[in-house]
Design a protein around this motif. Structure first.
Motif, PDB file in Angstrom:
ATOM      1  N   HIS A 245       0.845  -1.194   0.000  1.00 33.91           N
ATOM      2  CA  HIS A 245       0.000   0.000   0.000  1.00 33.91           C
ATOM      3  C   HIS A 245       0.877   1.239   0.000  1.00 33.91           C
ATOM      4  O   HIS A 245       1.901   1.310   0.682  1.00 33.91           O
ATOM      5  N   GLU A 246       0.455   2.256  -0.726  1.00 34.49           N
ATOM      6  CA  GLU A 246       1.313   3.423  -0.932  1.00 34.49           C
ATOM      7  C   GLU A 246       1.605   4.198   0.347  1.00 34.49           C
ATOM      8  O   GLU A 246       2.587   4.945   0.406  1.00 34.49           O
ATOM      9  N   ARG A 247       0.794   4.051   1.379  1.00 34.24           N
ATOM     10  CA  ARG A 247       1.030   4.778   2.623  1.00 34.24           C
ATOM     11  C   ARG A 247       1.574   3.882   3.730  1.00 34.24           C
ATOM     12  O   ARG A 247       1.563   4.263   4.895  1.00 34.24           O
ATOM     13  N   CYS A 248       2.060   2.707   3.353  1.00 34.04           N
ATOM     14  CA  CYS A 248       2.574   1.778   4.355  1.00 34.04           C
ATOM     15  C   CYS A 248       4.063   1.996   4.588  1.00 34.04           C
ATOM     16  O   CYS A 248       4.856   2.045   3.646  1.00 34.04           O
ATOM     17  N   MET A 249       4.425   2.110   5.870  1.00 33.40           N
ATOM     18  CA  MET A 249       5.810   2.278   6.292  1.00 33.40           C
ATOM     19  C   MET A 249       6.275   0.990   6.974  1.00 33.40           C
ATOM     20  O   MET A 249       5.544  -0.001   7.024  1.00 33.40           O
ATOM     21  N   VAL A 250       7.489   0.998   7.493  1.00 37.74           N
ATOM     22  CA  VAL A 250       8.041  -0.163   8.185  1.00 37.74           C
ATOM     23  C   VAL A 250       8.330   0.211   9.631  1.00 37.74           C
ATOM     24  O   VAL A 250       8.999   1.204   9.907  1.00 37.74           O
ATOM     25  N   GLY A 251       7.798  -0.583  10.544  1.00 39.90           N
ATOM     26  CA  GLY A 251       8.079  -0.421  11.963  1.00 39.90           C
ATOM     27  C   GLY A 251       8.439  -1.768  12.545  1.00 39.90           C
ATOM     28  O   GLY A 251       7.704  -2.743  12.378  1.00 39.90           O
ATOM     29  N   SER A 252       9.566  -1.858  13.207  1.00 44.84           N
ATOM     30  CA  SER A 252      10.025  -3.162  13.681  1.00 44.84           C
ATOM     31  C   SER A 252       9.138  -3.721  14.788  1.00 44.84           C
ATOM     32  O   SER A 252       8.997  -4.944  14.906  1.00 44.84           O
ATOM     33  N   ASP A 253       8.535  -2.851  15.613  1.00 45.70           N
ATOM     34  CA  ASP A 253       7.779  -3.302  16.785  1.00 45.70           C
ATOM     35  C   ASP A 253       8.642  -4.217  17.656  1.00 45.70           C
ATOM     36  O   ASP A 253       8.133  -5.103  18.340  1.00 45.70           O
ATOM     37  N   GLY A 254       9.959  -4.023  17.600  1.00 43.69           N
ATOM     38  CA  GLY A 254      10.867  -4.874  18.349  1.00 43.69           C
ATOM     39  C   GLY A 254      10.743  -4.666  19.849  1.00 43.69           C
ATOM     40  O   GLY A 254      10.461  -3.559  20.316  1.00 43.69           O
ATOM     41  N   LEU A 255      10.961  -5.751  20.595  1.00 48.12           N
ATOM     42  CA  LEU A 255      10.848  -5.714  22.049  1.00 48.12           C
ATOM     43  C   LEU A 255      12.195  -6.088  22.652  1.00 48.12           C
ATOM     44  O   LEU A 255      12.437  -7.252  23.002  1.00 48.12           O
ATOM     45  N   PRO A 256      13.094  -5.111  22.806  1.00 49.32           N
ATOM     46  CA  PRO A 256      14.459  -5.413  23.246  1.00 49.32           C
ATOM     47  C   PRO A 256      14.557  -5.871  24.689  1.00 49.32           C
ATOM     48  O   PRO A 256      15.603  -6.369  25.107  1.00 49.32           O
ATOM     49  N   ASN A 257      13.473  -5.723  25.456  1.00 51.33           N
ATOM     50  CA  ASN A 257      13.506  -6.203  26.832  1.00 51.33           C
ATOM     51  C   ASN A 257      13.178  -7.686  26.938  1.00 51.33           C
ATOM     52  O   ASN A 257      13.318  -8.284  28.009  1.00 51.33           O
ATOM     53  N   ASP A 258      12.720  -8.309  25.829  1.00 46.75           N
ATOM     54  CA  ASP A 258      12.400  -9.738  25.841  1.00 46.75           C
ATOM     55  C   ASP A 258      13.666 -10.577  25.937  1.00 46.75           C
ATOM     56  O   ASP A 258      14.666 -10.287  25.270  1.00 46.75           O
ATOM     57  N   ALA A 259      13.601 -11.642  26.736  1.00 43.46           N
ATOM     58  CA  ALA A 259      14.750 -12.540  26.857  1.00 43.46           C
ATOM     59  C   ALA A 259      14.988 -13.317  25.570  1.00 43.46           C
ATOM     60  O   ALA A 259      16.133 -13.606  25.200  1.00 43.46           O
ATOM     61  N   HIS A 260      13.913 -13.675  24.868  1.00 43.41           N
ATOM     62  CA  HIS A 260      14.001 -14.421  23.603  1.00 43.41           C
ATOM     63  C   HIS A 260      13.096 -13.706  22.602  1.00 43.41           C
ATOM     64  O   HIS A 260      11.987 -14.141  22.325  1.00 43.41           O
ATOM     65  N   PRO A 261      13.556 -12.584  22.044  1.00 41.27           N
ATOM     66  CA  PRO A 261      12.660 -11.696  21.302  1.00 41.27           C
ATOM     67  C   PRO A 261      12.239 -12.246  19.946  1.00 41.27           C
ATOM     68  O   PRO A 261      12.824 -13.177  19.403  1.00 41.27           O
ATOM     69  N   HIS A 262      11.217 -11.632  19.426  1.00 36.93           N
ATOM     70  CA  HIS A 262      10.809 -11.833  18.029  1.00 36.93           C
ATOM     71  C   HIS A 262      11.971 -11.372  17.143  1.00 36.93           C
ATOM     72  O   HIS A 262      12.593 -10.341  17.404  1.00 36.93           O
ATOM     73  N   PRO A 263      12.281 -12.107  16.064  1.00 36.44           N
ATOM     74  CA  PRO A 263      13.410 -11.700  15.210  1.00 36.44           C
ATOM     75  C   PRO A 263      13.227 -10.359  14.518  1.00 36.44           C
ATOM     76  O   PRO A 263      14.192  -9.805  13.993  1.00 36.44           O
ATOM     77  N   ARG A 264      12.017  -9.821  14.539  1.00 39.73           N
ATOM     78  CA  ARG A 264      11.801  -8.499  13.929  1.00 39.73           C
ATOM     79  C   ARG A 264      12.659  -7.431  14.604  1.00 39.73           C
ATOM     80  O   ARG A 264      12.954  -6.400  13.997  1.00 39.73           O
ATOM     81  N   LEU A 265      13.037  -7.649  15.869  1.00 36.59           N
ATOM     82  CA  LEU A 265      13.875  -6.683  16.579  1.00 36.59           C
ATOM     83  C   LEU A 265      15.182  -6.437  15.847  1.00 36.59           C
ATOM     84  O   LEU A 265      15.642  -5.297  15.736  1.00 36.59           O
ATOM     85  N   TRP A 266      15.789  -7.490  15.344  1.00 37.35           N
ATOM     86  CA  TRP A 266      17.108  -7.402  14.707  1.00 37.35           C
ATOM     87  C   TRP A 266      17.049  -7.416  13.180  1.00 37.35           C
ATOM     88  O   TRP A 266      18.061  -7.127  12.542  1.00 37.35           O
ATOM     89  N   GLY A 267      15.896  -7.758  12.573  1.00 34.96           N
ATOM     90  CA  GLY A 267      15.932  -8.009  11.139  1.00 34.96           C
ATOM     91  C   GLY A 267      14.886  -7.389  10.259  1.00 34.96           C
ATOM     92  O   GLY A 267      14.866  -7.657   9.051  1.00 34.96           O
ATOM     93  N   SER A 268      14.007  -6.522  10.779  1.00 30.20           N
ATOM     94  CA  SER A 268      12.882  -6.049   9.976  1.00 30.20           C
ATOM     95  C   SER A 268      13.303  -5.340   8.690  1.00 30.20           C
ATOM     96  O   SER A 268      12.778  -5.608   7.596  1.00 30.20           O
ATOM     97  N   PHE A 269      14.232  -4.406   8.797  1.00 38.87           N
ATOM     98  CA  PHE A 269      14.551  -3.558   7.640  1.00 38.87           C
ATOM     99  C   PHE A 269      15.385  -4.304   6.601  1.00 38.87           C
ATOM    100  O   PHE A 269      15.178  -4.143   5.402  1.00 38.87           O
ATOM    101  N   THR A 270      16.300  -5.126   7.057  1.00 38.20           N
ATOM    102  CA  THR A 270      17.079  -5.916   6.100  1.00 38.20           C
ATOM    103  C   THR A 270      16.241  -7.028   5.496  1.00 38.20           C
ATOM    104  O   THR A 270      16.483  -7.447   4.368  1.00 38.20           O
TER     105      THR A 270
END
Length: 487
Positions: free
Chosen positions: A355-380
């Motif tokens: 969608h033309e108005r869609c951006m990228v947000g990692s929504d990363g949770l750096p306080n998680d002990a075993h986080p979602h990989p989006r924290l480190w890899g969303s943009f790449t």
């Protein structure tokens, strides 16, 4: 142009962030700003970076971060810099580093932010970040849950007129202190009990100051269409610019509903509502563990648990089997805890991303002990999987979604583009090899293909020992519209 530049990035393919075609050019930097773009082979410079064959682009803007307290607790922010992020918007989903709750008030979602005590107000929070010196640039939203917790003796109730006025005054003070808007987390408590009058009152305060409202909508499953319409209606009634956070449609029987939600977004835009949205490029979501979801979603991975930290990284179903109970009971025993929910459709994520108005947000949770990989890899992941492999968009269009578009939406003047006079937030990467490496099982692996990252002209990746953190506190300003911006 300066006679002597601090740095020249030479020989690369420049993508300016506005969506147009790349061009071969050198980029010259002086005193935190881009001073020249063109053939700088004969221009003296204190330092030169060879970017031959590489992409030189504006630093990426993470529109949806939960790093509010990480600037204090883990100020290196390697999960940001290693994937080319130079600015982040924090304070999402209704929770933020300030204001602090009244004594005795709390909310489960606040555990996502970290261990540091929340700050008394937004001015105090931003001042602390300034003293701390952030590694990257940061723009802050004020959380609606924080406002309720800071004002209401019973945050699960409806606000009195006096409490409503106090929340609106506190929001106004936060915006005047430098917040770029406010966020709601309508799927969580206490934000979920808020009604139309309360939300409209806050949105009117933001609109009067040219600020925006971002929302984790009330329901991303069976009632997703109604939940989207609720937030769009706030924008219609108040004139407040709106961002739909991490837009998705959860559970298989709801897959495909994004066709309707995106159409409703377009109708609102046609009616004059300023609407944007963001996604993270994964088919799994992550937040606190909600026991009521345990029997609805088959695949749930635990990211952290206070009473059972040994369960981090394990599947809820396996834990329930081991404990000899159903998944809901296991979830109750694990709480407070966090979880990844696998209930999204990758094809639908692709559709929303385009969608033309869609951006990228990692929504990363750096306080998680075993986080979602989006924290480190969303943009790449966007650059490698969505652009190079799936060819969902051109590289230039994808970069625009991660740079100039969010700069405009959040009012980050001088950011999100490579142009003379702009702030020197720059990423150099290899378009042929850039990729995310973080996985569900190894979620903190750094990305490949990111070669240099500069924030305000200073290198932050690869990290230099003893270097000063060069980030700035970003405040909302009008960003000029460029006629050549397209996606």
């Amino acid at each position: 142009m300066q006679d002597n530049l601090d740095l020249v990035i030479e020989g690369g393919w420049v993508i300016d962030g506005l969506g147009g075609p790349r061009r071969r050019a050198d980029v010259g930097i002086h005193a935190e700003r881009i001073a020249a773009i063109g053939d700088l082979s004969a221009t003296p410079a204190a330092r030169r970076i060879d970017a031959t064959g590489k992409i030189v682009a504006p630093g990426f803007i993470d529109t949806h971060g939960h790093d509010d307290l990480m600037f204090v607790e883990k100020p290196g922010l390697e999960w940001k810099t290693s994937q080319g992020i130079t600015s982040v918007v924090v304070g999402n989903c209704g929770i933020s580093g300030a204001p602090a709750p009244l004594p005795g008030n709390t909310a489960a979602a606040l555990a996502l932010l970290g261990e540091t005590p929340l700050f008394g107000d937004m001015a105090e929070y931003l001042a602390a970040l300034q003293v701390q010196q952030p590694m990257i640039n940061v723009a802050a939203l004020v959380g609606h849950a924080n406002l309720r917790l800071a004002v209401m003796r019973d945050p699960a109730a409806q606000p009195t007129d006096a409490e409503q006025q106090a929340m609106q005054q506190m929001l106004a003070q936060a915006l005047d202190a430098g917040a770029v808007g406010f966020s709601t987390g309508l799927a969580y408590q206490p934000g979920g009990v808020a009604g139309q009058a309360e939300l409209d009152g806050l949105a009117q305060v933001a609109a009067a100051r040219g600020a925006l409202h971002t929302s984790h909508i009330r329901n991303e499953g069976d009632a997703v269409e109604e939940a989207v319409d609720e937030v769009l209606s706030i924008g219609r009634r108040t004139g407040c610019a709106t961002v739909l956070s991490h837009h998705k449609c959860m559970m298989p029987h709801n897959w495909g509903k994004s066709r309707a939600t995106l159409a409703n977004i377009d109708r609102a835009r046609a009616d004059g509502v300023d609407v944007a949205l963001d996604i993270y490029p994964y088919p799994g979501s992550s937040t606190i563990l909600i026991p009521e979801r345990a029997e609805l979603i088959d695949d749930i991975r635990i990211t952290w648990s206070t009473p059972h930290p040994e369960c981090g990284g394990r599947m809820l179903a396996d834990i329930a089997t081991q404990w000899g109970c159903d998944r809901a009971e296991a979830a109750r025993r694990l709480c407070p805890a966090g979880a990844i929910y696998f209930a999204m459709d990758e094809a639908e994520v692709h559709r929303i991303f385009q969608h033309e108005r869609c951006m990228v947000g990692s929504d990363g949770l750096p306080n998680d002990a075993h986080p979602h990989p989006r924290l480190w890899g969303s943009f790449t992941r966007v650059l490698g999987r969505y652009v190079r492999e799936a060819e969902l968009l051109t590289l230039e269009a994808a970069v625009a979604k991660m740079t100039a578009l969010p700069a405009r939406v959040f009012g980050l003047a001088g950011r999100g583009r490579l142009a003379v006079g702009a702030w020197a937030d720059v990423v150099v990467f290899d378009a042929d090899t850039v990729e995310d490496r973080a996985t569900w099982d190894a979620p903190t692996l750094a990305s490949a293909g990111i070669e240099h990252v500069l924030v305000n002209g200073c290198p932050v990746f690869p990290a230099l020992a003893g270097a000063q953190r060069p980030g700035r506190i970003l405040r909302r300003e009008a960003v000029a519209t460029d006629s050549d911006f397209s996606q």
